[in-house]
Design a protein around this motif. Structure first.
Motif, short mmCIF file in Angstrom:
data_model
loop_
_atom_site.label_atom_id
_atom_site.label_comp_id
_atom_site.label_asym_id
_atom_site.label_seq_id
_atom_site.Cartn_x
_atom_site.Cartn_y
_atom_site.Cartn_z
N UNK A 1 0.73 -1.05 0.08
CA UNK A 1 -0.13 -0.04 -0.13
C UNK A 1 0.77 1.21 0.08
N UNK A 2 2.00 1.35 -0.17
CA UNK A 2 2.93 2.51 -0.12
C UNK A 2 3.85 2.15 -1.29
N UNK A 3 4.07 3.40 -1.84
CA UNK A 3 4.97 3.67 -2.99
C UNK A 3 5.73 4.90 -2.93
N UNK A 4 7.02 4.94 -2.85
CA UNK A 4 7.94 5.94 -2.49
C UNK A 4 9.09 6.16 -3.62
N UNK A 5 9.44 7.36 -3.85
CA UNK A 5 10.70 7.80 -4.64
C UNK A 5 11.27 8.76 -4.07
N UNK A 6 12.49 8.74 -3.80
CA UNK A 6 13.43 9.82 -3.23
C UNK A 6 14.23 10.55 -4.19
N UNK A 7 14.32 11.98 -3.91
CA UNK A 7 14.89 12.81 -4.62
C UNK A 7 16.34 13.02 -3.74
N UNK A 8 17.32 12.52 -4.20
CA UNK A 8 18.72 12.54 -3.14
C UNK A 8 19.28 14.00 -3.08
N UNK A 9 19.30 14.90 -4.16
CA UNK A 9 19.55 16.15 -4.37
C UNK A 9 18.85 17.04 -3.21
N UNK A 10 17.65 16.90 -3.28
CA UNK A 10 16.66 17.85 -2.73
C UNK A 10 16.55 17.05 -1.01
N UNK A 11 16.88 15.79 -1.03
CA UNK A 11 16.75 15.07 0.25
C UNK A 11 15.28 15.03 0.96
N UNK A 12 14.61 14.60 -0.18
CA UNK A 12 13.05 14.53 -0.01
C UNK A 12 12.50 12.93 -0.55
N UNK A 13 11.80 12.43 0.29
CA UNK A 13 11.04 11.22 -0.14
C UNK A 13 9.54 11.61 -0.38
N UNK A 14 8.95 11.46 -1.62
CA UNK A 14 7.57 11.46 -1.94
C UNK A 14 6.96 10.04 -1.50
N UNK A 15 6.11 9.96 -0.80
CA UNK A 15 5.35 8.77 -0.29
C UNK A 15 3.95 8.72 -0.67
N UNK A 16 3.52 7.83 -1.58
CA UNK A 16 2.15 7.62 -2.13
C UNK A 16 1.72 6.62 -1.21
N UNK A 17 0.35 6.82 -0.68
CA UNK A 17 -0.32 5.88 0.06
C UNK A 17 -1.83 5.48 -0.29
#
Length: 119
Positions: free
Chosen positions: A79-95
């Motif tokens: 039920x989770x899908x995440x992608x991480x932007x290493x340069x911005x140090x952000x994780x987009x978490x889709x639930x």
């Protein structure tokens, strides 16, 4: 006597600094043991199936292996899908279902990193 104590302290500091530098040069920035982290893919990558999204700041990531560790922590859970932007140090978490912010932050800690603000 005090000069000897100061010298011992400086030697200890140099020892740990040198040991850390050798570890990074031998195993990569995060001490991954020389092996690449295998990426875990989410079972469902269709973002339209995930009605809830959060963006989480993640501190301490320095390389591609760090990125994969954070993504794997989320993508291994149903039920989770995440992608991480290493340069911005952000994780987009889709639930698919709403998950409490504290639980999302705990997953980042479990991966070995420090969670920041959630947007």
């Amino acid at each position: 006597m005090s000069t000897a104590i100061i010298c011992v302290i400086l030697i200890v500091i140099c020892y740990f600094g040198l040991r850390s530098t050798i570890k990074r040069s031998k195993y990569g920035c995060c001490g991954s043991g020389g092996s690449e982290v295998k990426k875990i893919k989410a079972a469902d990558k269709n973002i339209s199936h995930y009605p809830y999204t959060r963006t989480l700041e993640v501190e301490g990531m320095t390389c591609g292996n760090c990125k994969k560790r954070v993504e794997n922590e989320f993508n291994s859970r149903e039920g989770l899908y995440a992608s991480v932007d290493l340069k911005k140090k952000l994780a987009d978490i889709h639930m698919k279902d709403q998950i409490p912010e504290d639980e999302l932050k705990e997953m980042v800690r479990k991966a070995g990193y420090t969670p920041g603000k959630i947007k």
